[in-house]
Write an enzyme that holds these catalytic residues in place. Structure first.
Site, PDB file in Angstrom:
ATOM      1  N   HIS A 141       0.869  -1.182   0.000  1.00 16.56           N
ATOM      2  CA  HIS A 141       0.000   0.000   0.000  1.00 16.56           C
ATOM      3  C   HIS A 141       0.905   1.230   0.000  1.00 16.56           C
ATOM      4  O   HIS A 141       1.657   1.469   0.949  1.00 16.56           O
ATOM      5  CB  HIS A 141      -0.911   0.006   1.222  1.00 16.56           C
ATOM      6  CG  HIS A 141      -1.926   1.109   1.184  1.00 16.56           C
ATOM      7  ND1 HIS A 141      -3.183   0.962   0.621  1.00 16.56           N
ATOM      8  CD2 HIS A 141      -1.865   2.406   1.607  1.00 16.56           C
ATOM      9  CE1 HIS A 141      -3.853   2.088   0.718  1.00 16.56           C
ATOM     10  NE2 HIS A 141      -3.077   2.989   1.302  1.00 16.56           N
ATOM     11  N   CYS A 142       0.824   2.001  -1.074  1.00 14.09           N
ATOM     12  CA  CYS A 142       1.709   3.160  -1.231  1.00 14.09           C
ATOM     13  C   CYS A 142       1.088   4.379  -0.564  1.00 14.09           C
ATOM     14  O   CYS A 142      -0.003   4.820  -0.955  1.00 14.09           O
ATOM     15  CB  CYS A 142       1.941   3.442  -2.714  1.00 14.09           C
ATOM     16  SG  CYS A 142       3.004   4.874  -3.012  1.00 14.09           S
TER      17      CYS A 142
END
Length: 448
Positions: free
Chosen positions: A121-122
């Site tokens: 998850h950026c």
């Protein structure tokens, strides 16, 4: 307002700052204003960066259909035996989604659902890099690296000119505002170029070998277990004292560089790899992945981990579950009591491992303390914690790789990843539904 909500606007602001004011600044610095071709190239790259970043932010990372396992594993009119075998390699169940997990899927604590082929998850896109978003994310890194490198070359040309003219009168050169703008842009551009350049190279490597960031963590974890097992005859002890054999297992999804790239980018056309408007890979293609066949067909990934195994009881921990002891409770109170027992069972299931991890850490701290400094001074509990740590959240679920990263650093829900995804925990109702679906659709296949 949460700081995470400012990440995407901040990135847009950084792109704008490095892209447009810098063009105005460079027009007034020696060795001369930007040429027409340089202006066209700079603005074209900016459009590509804005487009690919926007798609990285707003494209849905995907979700796992509730009935995925039933349709794929037990067949439909369009299914194949190869599909069924590949799906059978997962055998995972997510308690929070209350659904089966396909291979390479993970539960994201930010998106609150299982993401197909989740990479991480950026925080800078506020989105998961997954099967559907990875091509857009990689194109964003590619065009950003090109744009920042181009700007860096233009900045160094002007700085080199300033250095060569350092003996000239100051009124012949740029004013203080232009100098400040120049060096601020240089610092911001250099730091961003270094960070995104490293990230781009790392993602290229992941694309070539068909691994995700999470799977890289799992591969390193497996190597660590192999090194431990060599000292104990190839076996490691689980949370309930049972010994589990640890043997080398090859990563199953590396199917060759070309096939890896085609799968990761969602197209076999090299031109489409660079197209910022290329279509998003279909969700269906993220539920099933080809295997290299190095391991047996029934081998699962990730490999067995003793610290993630469940404790087996000789007698059921809920042996009195069918003893009616609460006749005085009404329906609502009975339901509340049942949910309370469920919560207790969940804690009981995790407790053996946590106790073992905490006890081991406590012994290590005591041994270190007794052997390190015996000066007659009695240290308080807070001082011991400051020196050797409190022992909280330092078990295997807090295990870090060589870069100091934990699973939660990639956006994963560690509670799910370590305790809630085993085949033995699939609800009985789901198993019965699968059996019913299998018997009802067996005629859809011709095995002759």
């Amino acid at each position: 307002m949460e700081l995470s909500r400012l990440a995407v606007p901040s990135v847009y602001g950084l792109i704008f700052f490095l892209g447009y004011p810098s063009q105005w600044m460079l027009m007034y610095l020696e060795p001369g204003p930007l040429t027409k071709n340089e202006l066209i190239a700079a603005n074209l790259v900016l459009i590509l960066i804005f487009t690919t970043y926007t798609k990285s932010v707003f494209v849905d990372p995907g979700t796992v259909p509730k009935d995925w396992a039933g349709k794929k594993e037990f067949g439909n009119a369009n299914g194949t035996m190869a599909e069924k075998e590949a799906v059978g390699k997962s055998r995972k169940w997510c308690r929070k989604c209350d659904a089966a997990k396909p291979p390479r899927a993970h539960h994201c604590k930010e998106c609150k659902r299982c993401i197909p082929k989740m990479d991480h998850h950026c925080p800078w896109t506020a989105n998961c890099v997954s099967h559907t978003t990875f091509p857009h994310f990689l194109r964003f890194l590619f065009y950003t690296t090109i744009g920042l490198s181009f700007l860096e070359s233009l900045l160094f040309t002007r700085i080199s000119q300033l250095w060569s003219d350092r003996d000239m009168p100051s009124y012949l050169g740029p004013n203080s505002f232009q100098l400040g703008h120049l060096f601020t842009t240089l610092v911001a551009n250099s730091i961003t170029l270094f960070a995104l350049g490293v990230l781009f190279i790392r993602n290229l490597w992941c694309l070539a070998v068909n691994t995700t960031t999470i799977e890289g963590w799992e591969i390193e974890r497996h190597r660590t277990l192999l090194r431990r097992a060599r000292h104990f005859g190839g076996y490691l002890e689980g949370g309930d004292g049972t010994k589990i054999r640890i043997k080398k297992q090859e990563f199953p999804y590396d199917i060759g560089i070309w096939a890896n790239i085609v799968q990761g980018m969602g197209s076999a056309n090299p031109i489409a790899w660079f197209n910022p408007l290329a279509p998003t890979p279909s969700l269906q293609s993220g539920l099933l992945f080809a295997s290299n066949g190095f391991e047996d067909a029934d081998t699962t990934w990730p490999p067995p981990d003793p610290d993630r195994a469940y404790r087996r009881y000789d007698t059921a921990v809920n042996a009195d579950a069918f003893t009616f002891q609460e006749s005085a409770l009404d329906a609502q109170e009975t339901l509340a009591a049942f949910k309370a027992r469920q919560a207790e069972d969940e804690v009981r299931r995790r407790k053996p491992f946590l106790e073992r991890a905490e006890a081991s850490l406590a012994n290590q701290r005591v041994e270190q303390w007794n052997g390190a400094e015996d000066d007659g001074y009695e240290y308080g509990e807070d001082e011991v914690k400051d020196r050797y740590g409190s022992g909280e959240h330092e078990g295997e679920e807090g295990w870090r790789n060589s870069e100091g990263e934990r699973l939660k650093d990639f956006g994963l829900d560690e509670e799910v990843e370590f305790y809630d995804e085993h085949e033995d925990e699939i609800p009985l109702s789901e198993l019965l539904a699968r059996r019913k679906a299998a018997s009802g659709s067996s005629s859809a296949y011709d095995y002759s």
